[in-house]
Scaffold this active site. Sequence first.
Site, short mmCIF file in Angstrom:
data_model
loop_
_atom_site.label_atom_id
_atom_site.label_comp_id
_atom_site.label_asym_id
_atom_site.label_seq_id
_atom_site.Cartn_x
_atom_site.Cartn_y
_atom_site.Cartn_z
CD GLN A 11 35.64 -53.70 -50.32
OE1 GLN A 11 34.71 -53.30 -49.64
NE2 GLN A 11 36.76 -53.03 -50.44
CB SER A 91 30.29 -57.59 -45.86
OG SER A 91 30.79 -56.31 -45.54
CG LEU A 92 28.98 -54.65 -51.16
CD1 LEU A 92 28.40 -53.27 -51.25
CD2 LEU A 92 30.16 -54.82 -52.08
NE ARG A 116 28.62 -51.14 -45.68
CZ ARG A 116 29.32 -52.24 -45.97
NH1 ARG A 116 29.97 -52.31 -47.13
NH2 ARG A 116 29.39 -53.24 -45.12
CG HIS A 200 32.53 -56.38 -41.08
ND1 HIS A 200 31.22 -55.93 -41.02
CD2 HIS A 200 32.78 -56.62 -42.38
CE1 HIS A 200 30.71 -55.93 -42.24
NE2 HIS A 200 31.63 -56.33 -43.09
CD GLN A 249 26.71 -55.07 -43.17
OE1 GLN A 249 27.16 -53.99 -43.50
NE2 GLN A 249 26.20 -55.92 -44.05
#
Length: 312
Positions: A11, A91-92, A116, A200, A249
Amino acid sequence: MAKVAFVFPGQGSQAVGMGKDLYEQFPEARAVFDAVDEALGEKLSTTCFEGPEDALKLTATTQPAILTVSAAVHAVFQKRGPAPAFVAGHSLGEYSALVAAGSLDLRDAARAVRARGTFMQEAVPAGVGAMAAILGLAPDAVKAACDAAAEGEIVSPANYNSPEQTVIAGHAAAVERAGLRCKEAGAKRVMPLPVSAPFHCALMDPVKPKLAEVLAGVRILAPQVPVVSNVEATPNSDASRVVPLLLSQVSAPVRWIECVEALKANGVTHVVELGPGKVLGGLIKRITKDIESFNVENAATLQKVLAALEAA
Protein backbone atom coordinates in the site's frame (compact mmCIF):
# COMPACT_ATOMS: atom_id res chain seq x y z
CA MET A 1 24.53 -16.15 -14.58
CA ALA A 2 21.77 -13.90 -13.25
CA LYS A 3 19.56 -15.34 -10.51
CA VAL A 4 16.28 -13.39 -10.42
CA ALA A 5 13.64 -12.77 -7.76
CA PHE A 6 10.33 -10.95 -8.22
CA VAL A 7 9.08 -8.56 -5.54
CA PHE A 8 5.65 -6.95 -5.26
CA PRO A 9 4.76 -3.57 -3.71
CA GLY A 10 2.38 -2.80 -0.87
CA GLN A 11 0.00 0.00 0.00
CA GLY A 12 1.19 3.51 -0.83
CA SER A 13 2.41 2.63 -4.34
CA GLN A 14 -0.94 3.33 -5.99
CA ALA A 15 -1.39 6.10 -8.59
CA VAL A 16 -4.29 6.98 -10.85
CA GLY A 17 -3.59 5.60 -14.35
CA MET A 18 -1.68 2.54 -13.12
CA GLY A 19 -1.87 -0.47 -15.42
CA LYS A 20 -3.80 1.35 -18.16
CA ASP A 21 -1.25 1.03 -21.00
CA LEU A 22 -0.67 -2.65 -20.17
CA TYR A 23 -4.43 -3.23 -20.29
CA GLU A 24 -4.60 -1.57 -23.70
CA GLN A 25 -1.55 -3.33 -25.18
CA PHE A 26 -1.43 -6.85 -23.72
CA PRO A 27 -4.25 -9.44 -23.67
CA GLU A 28 -2.70 -11.12 -20.57
CA ALA A 29 -3.03 -7.89 -18.60
CA ARG A 30 -6.56 -7.35 -19.87
CA ALA A 31 -7.52 -10.87 -18.70
CA VAL A 32 -6.26 -10.07 -15.17
CA PHE A 33 -8.24 -6.82 -14.86
CA ASP A 34 -11.37 -8.43 -16.32
CA ALA A 35 -11.13 -11.39 -13.92
CA VAL A 36 -10.84 -9.12 -10.86
CA ASP A 37 -13.68 -6.85 -12.05
CA GLU A 38 -15.84 -9.96 -12.33
CA ALA A 39 -14.71 -11.41 -8.96
CA LEU A 40 -15.46 -8.16 -7.10
CA GLY A 41 -18.59 -7.32 -9.07
CA GLU A 42 -17.36 -3.80 -9.83
CA LYS A 43 -15.17 -1.94 -12.32
CA LEU A 44 -12.02 -1.78 -10.20
CA SER A 45 -10.12 -1.35 -13.49
CA THR A 46 -11.87 2.00 -14.07
CA THR A 47 -10.81 3.21 -10.59
CA CYS A 48 -7.20 2.18 -11.34
CA PHE A 49 -7.18 3.93 -14.73
CA GLU A 50 -9.30 7.02 -14.03
CA GLY A 51 -9.55 7.44 -10.26
CA PRO A 52 -10.70 9.58 -8.56
CA GLU A 53 -7.63 9.54 -6.31
CA ASP A 54 -9.73 9.72 -3.12
CA ALA A 55 -11.50 6.49 -4.09
CA LEU A 56 -8.20 4.78 -4.92
CA LYS A 57 -6.77 5.80 -1.52
CA LEU A 58 -9.44 3.94 0.49
CA THR A 59 -7.74 0.87 1.99
CA ALA A 60 -10.53 -1.49 0.87
CA THR A 61 -9.95 -0.30 -2.73
CA THR A 62 -6.19 0.30 -2.63
CA GLN A 63 -5.36 -3.27 -1.65
CA PRO A 64 -7.18 -5.11 -4.46
CA ALA A 65 -6.15 -2.37 -6.94
CA ILE A 66 -2.42 -2.78 -6.27
CA LEU A 67 -2.76 -6.57 -6.27
CA THR A 68 -4.50 -6.43 -9.67
CA VAL A 69 -1.93 -4.15 -11.28
CA SER A 70 0.91 -6.29 -9.84
CA ALA A 71 -0.71 -9.48 -11.16
CA ALA A 72 -1.24 -7.87 -14.58
CA VAL A 73 2.41 -6.77 -14.77
CA HIS A 74 3.47 -10.26 -13.72
CA ALA A 75 1.25 -11.90 -16.36
CA VAL A 76 2.89 -9.79 -19.07
CA PHE A 77 6.44 -10.15 -17.74
CA GLN A 78 6.40 -13.91 -17.16
CA LYS A 79 5.66 -14.53 -20.85
CA ARG A 80 8.70 -12.52 -21.91
CA GLY A 81 11.26 -12.46 -19.10
CA PRO A 82 13.27 -14.95 -17.03
CA ALA A 83 11.57 -17.16 -14.43
CA PRO A 84 12.20 -16.21 -10.79
CA ALA A 85 14.06 -18.34 -8.25
CA PHE A 86 12.11 -16.66 -5.42
CA VAL A 87 9.23 -14.21 -4.94
CA ALA A 88 8.45 -11.82 -2.07
CA GLY A 89 6.06 -8.97 -1.40
CA HIS A 90 5.86 -6.07 1.04
CA SER A 91 2.78 -6.45 3.29
CA LEU A 92 -0.17 -6.60 0.84
CA GLY A 93 2.44 -7.51 -1.81
CA GLU A 94 2.81 -10.95 -0.23
CA TYR A 95 -0.63 -11.80 -1.69
CA SER A 96 0.61 -10.73 -5.15
CA ALA A 97 3.70 -12.91 -4.61
CA LEU A 98 1.48 -15.90 -3.73
CA VAL A 99 -0.57 -15.35 -6.90
CA ALA A 100 2.67 -15.20 -8.94
CA ALA A 101 3.86 -18.43 -7.25
CA GLY A 102 0.64 -20.24 -8.19
CA SER A 103 -0.35 -20.68 -4.54
CA LEU A 104 -3.39 -18.36 -4.56
CA ASP A 105 -5.96 -18.00 -7.33
CA LEU A 106 -6.17 -14.40 -8.59
CA ARG A 107 -9.93 -14.08 -7.97
CA ASP A 108 -9.65 -15.52 -4.46
CA ALA A 109 -6.74 -13.20 -3.72
CA ALA A 110 -8.68 -10.14 -4.90
CA ARG A 111 -11.66 -11.01 -2.69
CA ALA A 112 -9.35 -11.77 0.26
CA VAL A 113 -7.46 -8.46 0.08
CA ARG A 114 -10.73 -6.55 -0.40
CA ALA A 115 -11.88 -8.14 2.89
CA ARG A 116 -8.47 -7.57 4.53
CA GLY A 117 -8.57 -3.88 3.60
CA THR A 118 -12.14 -3.52 4.87
CA PHE A 119 -11.36 -5.26 8.18
CA MET A 120 -8.23 -3.13 8.70
CA GLN A 121 -10.20 0.03 8.00
CA GLU A 122 -12.85 -1.00 10.55
CA ALA A 123 -10.47 -2.27 13.27
CA VAL A 124 -9.47 1.15 14.62
CA PRO A 125 -11.70 4.26 14.60
CA ALA A 126 -10.36 7.22 12.61
CA GLY A 127 -7.93 9.32 14.66
CA VAL A 128 -7.23 6.63 17.28
CA GLY A 129 -4.21 5.12 15.51
CA ALA A 130 -1.28 6.55 13.55
CA MET A 131 1.88 5.61 11.69
CA ALA A 132 5.15 7.50 11.21
CA ALA A 133 8.34 6.89 9.26
CA ILE A 134 11.55 7.28 11.27
CA LEU A 135 14.51 8.22 9.07
CA GLY A 136 18.18 8.03 9.96
CA LEU A 137 18.00 5.93 13.14
CA ALA A 138 19.02 2.27 13.54
CA PRO A 139 16.09 -0.19 13.79
CA ASP A 140 17.10 -1.33 17.32
CA ALA A 141 17.11 2.27 18.55
CA VAL A 142 13.64 2.81 17.05
CA LYS A 143 12.34 -0.31 18.84
CA ALA A 144 13.84 0.91 22.14
CA ALA A 145 12.17 4.32 21.68
CA CYS A 146 8.81 2.62 21.07
CA ASP A 147 9.19 0.43 24.18
CA ALA A 148 10.02 3.49 26.30
CA ALA A 149 7.18 5.60 24.84
CA ALA A 150 4.35 3.06 25.08
CA GLU A 151 3.21 4.00 28.62
CA GLY A 152 0.48 1.38 28.59
CA GLU A 153 -0.54 2.13 24.98
CA ILE A 154 0.54 0.35 21.81
CA VAL A 155 3.43 1.56 19.64
CA SER A 156 5.91 -0.67 17.82
CA PRO A 157 7.93 -1.00 14.61
CA ALA A 158 5.56 -1.91 11.74
CA ASN A 159 7.95 -2.00 8.77
CA TYR A 160 11.70 -2.59 8.95
CA ASN A 161 12.15 -1.07 5.49
CA SER A 162 15.89 -0.34 5.34
CA PRO A 163 18.72 0.29 7.82
CA GLU A 164 17.81 4.01 7.75
CA GLN A 165 14.00 3.74 7.61
CA THR A 166 11.66 2.12 10.12
CA VAL A 167 7.93 2.77 10.15
CA ILE A 168 6.17 2.71 13.53
CA ALA A 169 2.46 2.19 14.29
CA GLY A 170 0.09 2.24 17.24
CA HIS A 171 -2.07 4.61 19.29
CA ALA A 172 -1.73 8.16 17.92
CA ALA A 173 -0.41 9.69 21.18
CA ALA A 174 2.08 6.83 21.69
CA VAL A 175 3.34 7.19 18.09
CA GLU A 176 3.87 10.90 18.74
CA ARG A 177 5.78 10.18 21.98
CA ALA A 178 7.90 7.54 20.24
CA GLY A 179 8.65 10.00 17.41
CA LEU A 180 9.94 12.56 19.93
CA ARG A 181 12.13 9.93 21.60
CA CYS A 182 13.50 8.91 18.19
CA LYS A 183 14.37 12.56 17.49
CA GLU A 184 16.16 12.78 20.86
CA ALA A 185 18.05 9.58 19.98
CA GLY A 186 19.32 11.18 16.76
CA ALA A 187 16.71 10.45 14.07
CA LYS A 188 17.07 12.82 11.10
CA ARG A 189 13.33 13.01 10.45
CA VAL A 190 10.02 11.78 11.79
CA MET A 191 7.32 11.81 9.12
CA PRO A 192 3.68 11.15 10.06
CA LEU A 193 2.12 8.99 7.32
CA PRO A 194 -1.26 9.73 5.72
CA VAL A 195 -2.76 6.28 6.39
CA SER A 196 -6.28 5.28 7.36
CA ALA A 197 -5.24 2.74 10.02
CA PRO A 198 -2.16 1.70 12.06
CA PHE A 199 -1.06 -1.40 10.14
CA HIS A 200 1.21 -4.19 11.39
CA CYS A 201 0.79 -3.59 15.11
CA ALA A 202 -1.26 -5.17 17.93
CA LEU A 203 -4.19 -2.80 17.21
CA MET A 204 -4.81 -4.98 14.12
CA ASP A 205 -5.38 -8.17 16.18
CA PRO A 206 -9.20 -7.98 15.75
CA VAL A 207 -8.67 -8.40 11.99
CA LYS A 208 -7.19 -11.90 12.33
CA PRO A 209 -10.29 -14.01 13.20
CA LYS A 210 -12.33 -12.29 10.47
CA LEU A 211 -9.58 -12.75 7.88
CA ALA A 212 -9.13 -16.37 9.03
CA GLU A 213 -12.78 -17.01 8.12
CA VAL A 214 -12.27 -15.56 4.63
CA LEU A 215 -9.03 -17.49 4.03
CA ALA A 216 -10.63 -20.73 5.29
CA GLY A 217 -12.79 -20.65 2.15
CA VAL A 218 -9.81 -20.23 -0.19
CA ARG A 219 -7.94 -23.06 -1.92
CA ILE A 220 -4.22 -22.80 -1.19
CA LEU A 221 -1.71 -24.73 -3.31
CA ALA A 222 1.97 -25.28 -2.61
CA PRO A 223 3.91 -22.30 -4.03
CA GLN A 224 5.70 -23.36 -7.23
CA VAL A 225 8.38 -20.76 -6.41
CA PRO A 226 9.48 -20.26 -2.76
CA VAL A 227 7.81 -17.20 -1.19
CA VAL A 228 9.94 -15.24 1.29
CA SER A 229 7.40 -14.31 3.97
CA ASN A 230 7.23 -10.94 5.78
CA VAL A 231 6.87 -12.58 9.19
CA GLU A 232 9.78 -15.03 9.10
CA ALA A 233 11.91 -13.61 6.25
CA THR A 234 12.60 -17.17 5.05
CA PRO A 235 11.48 -18.94 1.85
CA ASN A 236 8.30 -21.02 2.19
CA SER A 237 7.02 -23.68 -0.23
CA ASP A 238 4.63 -25.41 2.20
CA ALA A 239 0.92 -24.88 1.42
CA SER A 240 -0.11 -25.53 5.05
CA ARG A 241 1.99 -22.59 6.27
CA VAL A 242 0.62 -19.96 3.84
CA VAL A 243 -2.51 -18.97 5.80
CA PRO A 244 -0.87 -18.93 9.27
CA LEU A 245 1.85 -16.63 7.87
CA LEU A 246 -0.74 -14.32 6.26
CA LEU A 247 -2.68 -14.11 9.54
CA SER A 248 0.46 -13.39 11.62
CA GLN A 249 1.45 -10.75 9.08
CA VAL A 250 -1.60 -8.59 9.96
CA SER A 251 -0.16 -7.48 13.30
CA ALA A 252 3.51 -8.46 12.98
CA PRO A 253 6.18 -6.14 11.54
CA VAL A 254 7.24 -6.46 7.90
CA ARG A 255 10.86 -7.64 8.12
CA TRP A 256 11.83 -6.28 4.73
CA ILE A 257 15.56 -5.85 5.49
CA GLU A 258 15.79 -9.54 6.40
CA CYS A 259 13.66 -10.56 3.38
CA VAL A 260 16.18 -8.88 1.07
CA GLU A 261 19.10 -10.39 3.01
CA ALA A 262 17.47 -13.83 2.60
CA LEU A 263 17.30 -13.32 -1.18
CA LYS A 264 20.97 -12.33 -1.21
CA ALA A 265 21.94 -15.32 0.97
CA ASN A 266 20.16 -17.59 -1.53
CA GLY A 267 22.25 -16.25 -4.41
CA VAL A 268 19.81 -13.75 -5.95
CA THR A 269 21.67 -11.22 -8.11
CA HIS A 270 18.78 -9.32 -9.74
CA VAL A 271 15.38 -8.30 -8.36
CA VAL A 272 12.47 -7.18 -10.54
CA GLU A 273 9.76 -5.15 -8.81
CA LEU A 274 6.47 -5.92 -10.59
CA GLY A 275 3.65 -3.46 -9.97
CA PRO A 276 3.06 0.26 -9.49
CA GLY A 277 5.97 2.48 -8.39
CA LYS A 278 9.55 1.67 -7.46
CA VAL A 279 9.57 1.95 -3.67
CA LEU A 280 10.98 -1.54 -3.08
CA GLY A 281 13.83 -1.09 -5.56
CA GLY A 282 14.88 2.03 -3.66
CA LEU A 283 14.82 0.16 -0.34
CA ILE A 284 16.78 -2.78 -1.77
CA LYS A 285 19.56 -0.41 -2.90
CA ARG A 286 19.83 0.83 0.70
CA ILE A 287 19.93 -2.70 2.12
CA THR A 288 22.58 -4.27 -0.16
CA LYS A 289 24.86 -3.29 -3.00
CA ASP A 290 25.02 -6.93 -4.18
CA ILE A 291 21.58 -7.04 -5.79
CA GLU A 292 20.66 -5.03 -8.87
CA SER A 293 17.01 -3.97 -8.88
CA PHE A 294 14.64 -3.04 -11.70
CA ASN A 295 10.99 -2.07 -11.79
CA VAL A 296 8.33 -2.90 -14.35
CA GLU A 297 5.03 -1.01 -14.18
CA ASN A 298 4.20 -0.17 -17.82
CA ALA A 299 5.15 -0.98 -21.42
CA ALA A 300 8.17 1.37 -21.44
CA THR A 301 9.76 -0.08 -18.30
CA LEU A 302 8.96 -3.61 -19.53
CA GLN A 303 11.08 -3.19 -22.69
CA LYS A 304 13.90 -1.50 -20.77
CA VAL A 305 14.11 -4.23 -18.11
CA LEU A 306 13.89 -7.11 -20.59
CA ALA A 307 16.82 -5.61 -22.50
CA ALA A 308 18.86 -5.09 -19.30
CA LEU A 309 18.23 -8.64 -18.05
CA GLU A 310 19.14 -10.10 -21.43
CA ALA A 311 22.45 -8.28 -21.21
CA ALA A 312 22.99 -9.65 -17.68
